[in-house]
Write an enzyme that holds these catalytic residues in place. Structure first.
Site, short mmCIF file in Angstrom:
data_model
loop_
_atom_site.label_atom_id
_atom_site.label_comp_id
_atom_site.label_asym_id
_atom_site.label_seq_id
_atom_site.Cartn_x
_atom_site.Cartn_y
_atom_site.Cartn_z
N PHE A 197 0.86 -1.19 0.00
CA PHE A 197 0.00 0.00 0.00
C PHE A 197 0.89 1.23 0.00
O PHE A 197 1.72 1.40 0.90
CB PHE A 197 -0.92 0.03 1.22
CG PHE A 197 -1.83 1.22 1.21
CD1 PHE A 197 -2.97 1.23 0.41
CD2 PHE A 197 -1.55 2.34 1.98
CE1 PHE A 197 -3.81 2.35 0.37
CE2 PHE A 197 -2.39 3.46 1.95
CZ PHE A 197 -3.52 3.45 1.15
N ASP A 204 9.28 2.73 1.45
CA ASP A 204 8.11 3.44 1.94
C ASP A 204 8.03 3.18 3.44
O ASP A 204 7.56 2.13 3.87
CB ASP A 204 6.86 2.92 1.21
CG ASP A 204 5.58 3.55 1.74
OD1 ASP A 204 5.66 4.30 2.73
OD2 ASP A 204 4.51 3.29 1.16
N LYS A 246 2.87 9.81 8.17
CA LYS A 246 2.18 9.39 9.41
C LYS A 246 2.76 10.01 10.71
O LYS A 246 2.34 11.06 11.10
CB LYS A 246 2.08 7.87 9.45
CG LYS A 246 1.11 7.36 8.37
CD LYS A 246 0.53 6.00 8.65
CE LYS A 246 -0.68 5.72 7.79
NZ LYS A 246 -0.40 5.14 6.48
C1 LIG Z 1 -0.68 5.38 5.05
C2 LIG Z 1 0.32 4.96 4.07
C3 LIG Z 1 0.49 5.63 2.85
C4 LIG Z 1 -0.42 6.75 2.41
O1 LIG Z 1 -0.37 7.84 3.27
P1 LIG Z 1 -1.49 9.00 3.14
O2 LIG Z 1 -0.99 10.05 4.08
O3 LIG Z 1 -2.79 8.40 3.54
O4 LIG Z 1 -1.49 9.44 1.73
C5 LIG Z 1 1.51 5.22 2.02
N1 LIG Z 1 2.32 4.20 2.36
C6 LIG Z 1 2.18 3.53 3.52
C7 LIG Z 1 3.13 2.43 3.86
C8 LIG Z 1 1.17 3.87 4.41
O5 LIG Z 1 1.02 3.19 5.54
#
Ligand SMILES: *Cc1c(COP(=O)(O)O)cnc(C)c1O
Length: 392
Positions: free
Chosen positions: A124, A209, A238
């Protein structure tokens, strides 16, 4: 818009590990706004620093120098593999920007044909059109037109398949060290090292990521530190602002060498309020002993969770994760455990692969962790009696 199936629950105040409703009910917060409020709610240092900035200046745009931005960039760089930083507003934006930097790196070196990025099944990376293509989740892609080109996919933890996915157009491999939304599925240390070597051997950039795993969540500032390898580019968001919306891209000087004035940008990213929040979060996390203490509490809690797995074999299957990026894989539908916990006045977050994420404040106390274990015990007891048809 009817984007969310929300829980019928609203909170008015927060204090450390607790959320309070307007009518005075206290909930133990093991969601942290989906791994965002890393230092809990109403942290005095964050409140003081943000309040101070609110009375000074909020936003001037990146047309001008922003001393707080330079300061936060220097501190993130000093505490990571990176040489340079870019600030944005969200995780999706940080991931998408990371892909842009990787593509530009090769374009600037005269290899614009190298633009494809390999991602992993279950990943994700956010909800923009390109990051939907990167995540390759049919449920999220459905109805939004032809999937954006430029992404190839490999199964998680299958090095031979990953190697086979590399082609002459590949520029980077992008991964979460531990998949968050995917159900707290980790890439083992040995595999991470092998992926780093694969990137080096094929001249590819490694993008991590760490939007969910970063900023202390796993017990180190960044999750990849556990493996001893480093990426070339990293996306953060986050926990970075402790609840203030912000993201960042960190990179080595070489990986970011394609970026020149005008090649990428943002209006809001890196503004004074965000930088005050980000610097305040780092003040707390970089204090001596922060991570050692976190790791000690987290391993204590993981032992308590392991005992619950043994006690409720019809409800729970296993515990996953590291630090305070934890999940329980359930044998009952994961939503049932989320609901049962809510009845015990504890909030949690479901994830894929029938898991329930447990994401407390990184500052949660031992007493609060024991309280969480008691609530989990009660929730599992209720589910166990339901599944066997006996009265509790
Ligand atoms: C939450 C998340 C995203 C997306 O972040 P947003 O601030 O909602 O756009 C991307 N990568 C990972 C691993 C995430 O947990």
């Amino acid at each position: 818009m009817s984007t969310y199936a929300r829980a019928p629950l609203a909170f008015e105040r927060g204090e450390g590990s607790y959320l309070m409703t307007a009518d005075g009910r206290r909930y133990l917060d093991f969601a942290s706004g989906i791994a965002v409020t890393a230092l809990g709610h109403n942290h005095p240092h964050l409140v003081a620093k943000l309040t101070e900035q609110v009375g000074k200046l909020w936003h001037t745009s990146n047309l001008f120098e922003i001393p707080g931005q330079a300061k936060l960039a220097e501190r993130l760089v000093a505490n990571s593999f990176a040489d340079v930083a870019f600030f944005c507003n969200s995780g999706a934006e940080a991931c998408e920007g990371s892909v842009k930097i990787a593509r530009k790196y090769f374009a600037a070196k005269g290899q614009p044909e190298k633009w494809r990025v390999i991602t992993f099944d279950g990943a994700f990376h956010g909800r923009t059109l390109a990051m939907l293509a990167a995540g390759n989740n049919k449920k999220y892609l459905d109805g939004f037109g032809t999937k954006a080109d430029g992404f190839d996919h490999a199964p998680l933890n299958d090095l031979a398949a990953l190697k086979a996915a590399i082609g002459p157009e590949t520029c980077a491999i992008m991964l979460e060290p531990i998949q968050g939304e995917g159900g707290i599925r980790a890439i083992p240390t040995e595999t991470l090292r092998a992926i780093r070597k694969l990137c080096d051997d094929h001249g590819l950039l490694l993008i991590m990521d760490e939007v969910q795993t970063g900023m202390g969540r796993t017990g180190k500032l960044f999750a990849h530190e556990w493996s001893g390898i480093t990426p070339d580019i990293m996306a953060l968001a986050k926990g970075l602002g402790g609840g203030f919306p912000m993201g960042a891209i960190l990179a080595t000087k070489d990986a970011a060498s394609g970026i020149a004035p005008g090649t990428h940008g943002t209006t809001f990213g890196g503004n004074m309020l965000a930088m005050a929040a980000g610097n305040a979060v780092l003040d707390v996390m970089l204090a001596p002993g922060f991570f050692e203490d976190l790791q000690r509490r987290a391993s204590m809690f993981k032992q308590q969770l392991a005992m619950l797995i043994d006690k409720y074999p019809t409800v729970l299957e296993e515990v996953r994760g590291q630090g305070f990026l934890l999940a329980l894989k359930t044998k009952v539908p994961n939503g049932d455990l989320v609901t049962a916990l809510q009845q015990q006045q504890m909030v949690s977050v479901s994830a894929a692969d029938n898991t329930v994420r447990l994401l407390p404040s990184l500052l949660i106390s031992e007493a609060e962790l024991s309280e969480a274990t008691a609530k989990l015990d009660a929730a599992c007891a209720a589910l166990a009696s339901k599944s066997t048809g006996n009265a509790a």
